[in-house]
Design a protein around this motif. Sequence first.
Motif, PDB file in Angstrom:
ATOM      1  N   LEU A 285       0.773  -1.338  -0.041  1.00 34.07           N
ATOM      2  CA  LEU A 285       0.081   0.064  -0.044  1.00 34.07           C
ATOM      3  C   LEU A 285       0.785   1.107   0.013  1.00 34.07           C
ATOM      4  CD1 LEU A 285      -3.141   0.483   0.095  1.00 34.07           C
ATOM      5  CD2 LEU A 285      -2.958   0.928   2.300  1.00 34.07           C
ATOM      6  N   ARG A 286       2.035   1.251   0.766  1.00 33.46           N
ATOM      7  CA  ARG A 286       2.999   2.293   0.638  1.00 33.46           C
ATOM      8  C   ARG A 286       3.402   2.579  -0.632  1.00 33.46           C
ATOM      9  NH1 ARG A 286       6.469   4.145   4.819  1.00 33.46           N
ATOM     10  NH2 ARG A 286       6.145   2.233   6.130  1.00 33.46           N
ATOM     11  N   THR A 287       3.696   1.553  -1.533  1.00 26.22           N
ATOM     12  CA  THR A 287       4.158   1.631  -2.793  1.00 26.22           C
ATOM     13  C   THR A 287       3.139   2.353  -3.671  1.00 26.22           C
ATOM     14  OG1 THR A 287       5.609  -0.264  -2.603  1.00 26.22           O
ATOM     15  CG2 THR A 287       4.847   0.397  -5.018  1.00 26.22           C
ATOM     16  N   ILE A 291       3.203   6.060  -5.605  1.00 30.39           N
ATOM     17  CA  ILE A 291       2.791   6.286  -7.358  1.00 30.39           C
ATOM     18  C   ILE A 291       1.818   7.385  -7.353  1.00 30.39           C
ATOM     19  CG2 ILE A 291       1.831   5.142  -9.017  1.00 30.39           C
ATOM     20  CD1 ILE A 291       3.289   2.351  -8.116  1.00 30.39           C
ATOM     21  N   LEU A 292       0.885   7.364  -6.433  1.00 27.89           N
ATOM     22  CA  LEU A 292      -0.284   8.207  -6.648  1.00 27.89           C
ATOM     23  C   LEU A 292       0.063   9.588  -5.937  1.00 27.89           C
ATOM     24  CD1 LEU A 292      -3.227   5.634  -5.546  1.00 27.89           C
ATOM     25  CD2 LEU A 292      -2.758   6.605  -8.053  1.00 27.89           C
ATOM     26  N   GLU A 293       1.253   9.469  -5.232  1.00 33.92           N
ATOM     27  CA  GLU A 293       1.545  10.845  -4.605  1.00 33.92           C
ATOM     28  C   GLU A 293       0.656  11.207  -3.573  1.00 33.92           C
ATOM     29  OE1 GLU A 293       2.667  13.565  -7.540  1.00 33.92           O
ATOM     30  OE2 GLU A 293       4.564  12.627  -8.086  1.00 33.92           O
ATOM     31  N   VAL A 294       0.246  10.364  -2.684  1.00 29.86           N
ATOM     32  CA  VAL A 294      -0.932  10.667  -1.773  1.00 29.86           C
ATOM     33  C   VAL A 294      -0.283  10.325  -0.391  1.00 29.86           C
ATOM     34  CG1 VAL A 294      -2.818  10.221  -3.517  1.00 29.86           C
ATOM     35  CG2 VAL A 294      -1.921   8.188  -1.954  1.00 29.86           C
ATOM     36  N   PRO A 295      -0.942  10.846   0.844  1.00 23.52           N
ATOM     37  CA  PRO A 295      -0.268  10.559   2.171  1.00 23.52           C
ATOM     38  C   PRO A 295      -0.299   8.897   2.464  1.00 23.52           C
ATOM     39  CG  PRO A 295      -1.515  12.441   2.145  1.00 23.52           C
ATOM     40  CD  PRO A 295      -1.610  11.986   0.739  1.00 23.52           C
ATOM     41  N   PHE A 296       0.526   8.497   3.174  1.00 21.00           N
ATOM     42  CA  PHE A 296       0.459   7.127   3.869  1.00 21.00           C
ATOM     43  C   PHE A 296       0.887   7.108   5.012  1.00 21.00           C
ATOM     44  CE2 PHE A 296       2.530   3.096   4.807  1.00 21.00           C
ATOM     45  CZ  PHE A 296       1.471   2.207   4.582  1.00 21.00           C
ATOM     46  N   ARG A 297       0.018   6.438   6.042  1.00 21.18           N
ATOM     47  CA  ARG A 297       0.182   6.142   7.255  1.00 21.18           C
ATOM     48  C   ARG A 297      -0.147   4.822   7.822  1.00 21.18           C
ATOM     49  NH1 ARG A 297      -1.671  11.086  11.010  1.00 21.18           N
ATOM     50  NH2 ARG A 297      -0.482  12.130   9.504  1.00 21.18           N
ATOM     51  N   ILE A 298       0.837   4.186   8.763  1.00 22.49           N
ATOM     52  CA  ILE A 298       0.324   3.019   9.426  1.00 22.49           C
ATOM     53  C   ILE A 298      -0.342   3.332  10.934  1.00 22.49           C
ATOM     54  CG2 ILE A 298       1.238   0.828  10.324  1.00 22.49           C
ATOM     55  CD1 ILE A 298       3.607   0.964   8.359  1.00 22.49           C
ATOM     56  N   ILE A 299      -1.219   2.729  11.153  1.00 31.84           N
ATOM     57  CA  ILE A 299      -2.082   3.012  12.400  1.00 31.84           C
ATOM     58  C   ILE A 299      -1.944   1.627  13.260  1.00 31.84           C
ATOM     59  CG2 ILE A 299      -4.456   3.522  13.319  1.00 31.84           C
ATOM     60  CD1 ILE A 299      -3.170   5.831  11.467  1.00 31.84           C
ATOM     61  N   TYR A 300      -1.503   2.216  14.632  1.00 28.54           N
ATOM     62  CA  TYR A 300      -1.534   1.265  15.480  1.00 28.54           C
ATOM     63  C   TYR A 300      -2.772   1.268  16.586  1.00 28.54           C
ATOM     64  CZ  TYR A 300       3.197   0.321  13.556  1.00 28.54           C
ATOM     65  OH  TYR A 300       4.213   0.030  12.744  1.00 28.54           O
ATOM     66  N   THR A 301      -3.204   2.297  16.574  1.00 26.24           N
ATOM     67  CA  THR A 301      -4.328   2.338  17.761  1.00 26.24           C
ATOM     68  C   THR A 301      -5.337   3.026  17.410  1.00 26.24           C
ATOM     69  OG1 THR A 301      -3.304   4.615  18.875  1.00 26.24           O
ATOM     70  CG2 THR A 301      -2.320   2.446  19.527  1.00 26.24           C
ATOM     71  N   LYS A 302      -6.410   3.289  18.176  1.00 26.30           N
ATOM     72  CA  LYS A 302      -7.708   3.913  17.897  1.00 26.30           C
ATOM     73  C   LYS A 302      -7.158   5.654  18.045  1.00 26.30           C
ATOM     74  CE  LYS A 302     -10.342   1.751  21.030  1.00 26.30           C
ATOM     75  NZ  LYS A 302     -11.187   1.607  21.760  1.00 26.30           N
ATOM     76  N   GLU A 303      -6.495   5.892  18.868  1.00 28.24           N
ATOM     77  CA  GLU A 303      -5.957   7.350  19.060  1.00 28.24           C
ATOM     78  C   GLU A 303      -5.394   7.828  17.840  1.00 28.24           C
ATOM     79  OE1 GLU A 303      -7.116   5.644  22.734  1.00 28.24           O
ATOM     80  OE2 GLU A 303      -5.727   4.908  21.323  1.00 28.24           O
ATOM     81  N   GLU A 304      -4.678   7.003  17.388  1.00 31.57           N
ATOM     82  CA  GLU A 304      -3.743   7.538  15.793  1.00 31.57           C
ATOM     83  C   GLU A 304      -4.960   7.486  14.932  1.00 31.57           C
ATOM     84  OE1 GLU A 304       0.516   5.602  16.683  1.00 31.57           O
ATOM     85  OE2 GLU A 304      -0.761   4.361  15.392  1.00 31.57           O
ATOM     86  N   MET A 305      -5.881   6.746  14.879  1.00 35.15           N
ATOM     87  CA  MET A 305      -6.922   6.914  13.887  1.00 35.15           C
ATOM     88  C   MET A 305      -7.382   8.286  14.048  1.00 35.15           C
ATOM     89  SD  MET A 305      -8.123   5.172  11.220  1.00 35.15           S
ATOM     90  CE  MET A 305      -8.868   6.517  10.244  1.00 35.15           C
ATOM     91  N   GLU A 306      -7.822   8.551  15.058  1.00 30.01           N
ATOM     92  CA  GLU A 306      -8.524  10.004  15.382  1.00 30.01           C
ATOM     93  C   GLU A 306      -7.513  11.083  15.164  1.00 30.01           C
ATOM     94  OE1 GLU A 306      -9.979  10.274  19.428  1.00 30.01           O
ATOM     95  OE2 GLU A 306     -11.168   8.203  19.231  1.00 30.01           O
TER      96      GLU A 306
END
Length: 434
Positions: A285-287, A291-306
């Motif tokens: 998904l990072r790749t 390619i699309l030049e959009v932000p990418f982030r890995i989420i570990y907790t509900k707080e990070e999702m918020e």
Amino acid sequence: MIIKEFRAKTENEAIEAAKKALGNNIVIMHSKQVKRKGILSFFKSPMVEITVGLEEESERNAANTTGSNASARSITEALVKIGPIVEKAESEGKIASTRKETEEERLDNLQNLIESKMPAKTLADKITETETKKPEKEVREEKPKKPEKVEKTEKAEKADESEKKDKDDELNVFFELLRTTMDENEVRAEYIEQIMEETEKTTKAGTPFDAALAGIYQKMILKFGKPSTITASDKGPKVVFFIGPTGVGKTTTIAKIASKFSVESRKKIALLTADTYRIAAAEQLRTYASILEVPFRIIYTKEEMENSLNDFKEFDFIFVDTAGHSHQNNEQKEVMGEFLHCLDGLAETEIYLVVSATTKYRDLISIADAYTAITDYKLIFTKLDETTALGNLLNLRLYTDAPLSYVTCGQNVPDDIEDFNAQHTVKNLLGGKR
């Protein structure tokens, strides 16, 4: 047969160009979007390319004199009659349609199926046979007496009864053919009987099978309903969660959808993944994000999702990949349920259950039940290109009552995905080719 391709900005313009070049008797064989060529093609919208066929005069004459019979004519007429009925239902909003299609596209190959499996001696053949075997006495007598007129009336009544019985027999054979065809396409027996019982209840005795075919075609389309695809939020970003077991192509499906919204619709999107179990999925998904030049982030907790929701509040969509888990693991289900609902009241969300069309029905039911226990969802079916039977699309739709949204049929990003099309699927379930 003359076969040519025409391109234009819209399908209607392409059809008009084809008619202008070849006349009104063209048959639309295929339609697709094609990318423009050239340096600036990236900034231009794609064109529509149609492939049309036209029978030459000699071919039409040959078709009229070779291999024609009453059965073929009646079946052809049956299939042609269905088109206007379905179009009328579409115009009234009763049937989902992603684009206007010709009768040939909707029902191609159904004619050959029915012709090959219906009894060789059709009703028309029997009527012709009855007429040729009239007693010679009837033909010779020019002025029949009164009692003979009564006798002829009785004969006519018997002929009508015989004709009605022949129609009923032909209709019963046709219904059995439909049952067999749907069973071969792995539609569950209970759903086949449900559909056939509804059809038989509304089909009067002696109904021609073309009308019966139109009826069952419409009923099945209505059972599928309209596709429910991703739409923008009225306020703030729409957060879209993708759930489902491992190995169904969930990450690739997200990339296809993200590409369409980012490149084709020019929407601002961000890609997130909560799948921390599979490094390969996160990197994949990072790749795509790179390619699309959009932000990418890995989420570990509900707080990070918020926090991500706040960081991307000016965006149109936030697509979230989730970890596939065993539908038999209650602890994982509970954790997943909490994560999917962590933004309730904070943002508008949608949840899509991604499943493979190649999965066994029993496993699909277990998967659906596991996710139904924690959330509502819409259905995405993947890997349609890896199976010859699409019965599970109808089976899961009727079992869950969840709307279908997208289907995928290959690995190419972003091309191998489309909105679910009930007409194409029903045509396939009734024996037509995709």
